[in-house]
Design a protein around this motif. Sequence first.
Motif, short mmCIF file in Angstrom:
data_model
loop_
_atom_site.label_atom_id
_atom_site.label_comp_id
_atom_site.label_asym_id
_atom_site.label_seq_id
_atom_site.Cartn_x
_atom_site.Cartn_y
_atom_site.Cartn_z
N ASP A 18 0.83 2.92 -8.47
CA ASP A 18 -0.27 2.15 -7.90
C ASP A 18 0.04 1.70 -6.48
O ASP A 18 -0.85 1.49 -5.65
CB ASP A 18 -0.57 0.92 -8.77
N PHE A 19 1.35 1.53 -6.21
CA PHE A 19 1.79 1.11 -4.88
C PHE A 19 1.77 2.27 -3.89
O PHE A 19 1.97 2.11 -2.70
CB PHE A 19 3.21 0.54 -5.00
N GLY A 20 1.50 3.48 -4.42
CA GLY A 20 1.45 4.66 -3.57
C GLY A 20 2.78 5.36 -3.41
O GLY A 20 2.98 6.11 -2.45
N ALA A 262 -6.92 -3.99 2.53
CA ALA A 262 -6.88 -3.31 1.24
C ALA A 262 -7.71 -4.01 0.17
O ALA A 262 -7.87 -3.47 -0.93
CB ALA A 262 -5.44 -3.20 0.77
N GLU A 266 -4.45 -3.82 -3.85
CA GLU A 266 -3.20 -4.34 -3.31
C GLU A 266 -2.84 -3.61 -2.02
O GLU A 266 -3.35 -2.53 -1.74
CB GLU A 266 -2.08 -4.20 -4.34
N GLN A 268 -1.31 -1.25 0.59
CA GLN A 268 -0.80 0.10 0.43
C GLN A 268 0.57 0.24 1.10
O GLN A 268 0.96 -0.55 1.97
CB GLN A 268 -1.78 1.09 1.05
N LEU A 269 1.29 1.29 0.66
CA LEU A 269 2.65 1.48 1.14
C LEU A 269 2.70 1.67 2.66
O LEU A 269 3.57 1.10 3.34
CB LEU A 269 3.27 2.71 0.44
N GLN A 271 0.69 0.59 5.02
CA GLN A 271 0.47 -0.68 5.72
C GLN A 271 1.69 -1.58 5.61
O GLN A 271 2.06 -2.28 6.56
CB GLN A 271 -0.76 -1.38 5.13
#
Length: 305
Positions: A18-20, A262, A266, A268-269, A271
């Motif tokens: 989910d965090f990428g 976002a 949440e 994103q990686l 950013q």
Amino acid sequence: MNFYFRLQFRLLNRQLKDFGLHPLWGWVLGTAGFILVSWLLFLKTSAAVYLYLFTAASWMLQLGTQKRTDFLRITFPQKSLRRIRLAENAIVVTPFVLFLLCSHYFITGLLLLPAALLLSLINQVPDISTTIPTPFGKRPFEFLTGFRQSLLLILGAYALMGIGIFVNNFNLCLFAQGGIILLICSFYTKPEPLFYVWNFACSPAGFLKEKIKTAVWHSTLLTFLPLAALFIAFPEKWWVTAGIQLLSYAYITQIILVKYIAYPGEIQLVQLLIFLASIFFPPLLLGLIPFFYSRSVDRLATYLS
């Protein structure tokens, strides 16, 4: 018991996705980050071992809160509960023990093992995060929840700054000050429910202005005492202390803007990596803050008018 740990492992991997981030890369980067932070800590201060023990013990105590233990107790039989608590503490304490042993702190490292066993028997640690009063209640959401969840780490940073002043180590004090600033930034990594956003009857620009004003005020409250102690203990270096504090306001502003780019998801990686890059090269803030402000205003226009 095996099912419980497989489920926890899958949940962690899902959070990484989910965090990428691919789970494998997440575990590799997490391990590398732990080693790097530990190495820097032991390089910068002789009190690192005490902070290390405090961090490990705080983490294990958090696993034994009453709310969490009650959930495990109604899910698993008593025998499995003991084994789960012991295994959890062993998993948490292992990286700390390995690094201490590699750093030739043999006795300290080995003492963590019986400590993990004893702390696994404590299953009624009060959840102070839900009861402790804070000065941030009038303006939820970030500082109210973040302060309670990070209380032990904040107290640890305060203690570290006190140790730095006691041993006349200005660099250690700056390390503690930076730790408090990063903790404040971490308050803004989780999106609040839409209800909190809709409470602001204003434009996206007005909403961001209020959020930044609140963040600056609350972060000043949280850092006032250690900052005052630093000014008194090292008056000749007031300009360094003041400069870092002013820079912290810029970073907090940036993380707020990144959060709402976002929103309601949440951060994103990509950013987050840009934000981290600005920590190592502060001039980037001059371009990033206006850019993130424009993007976050556009994003919030969906929810505010």
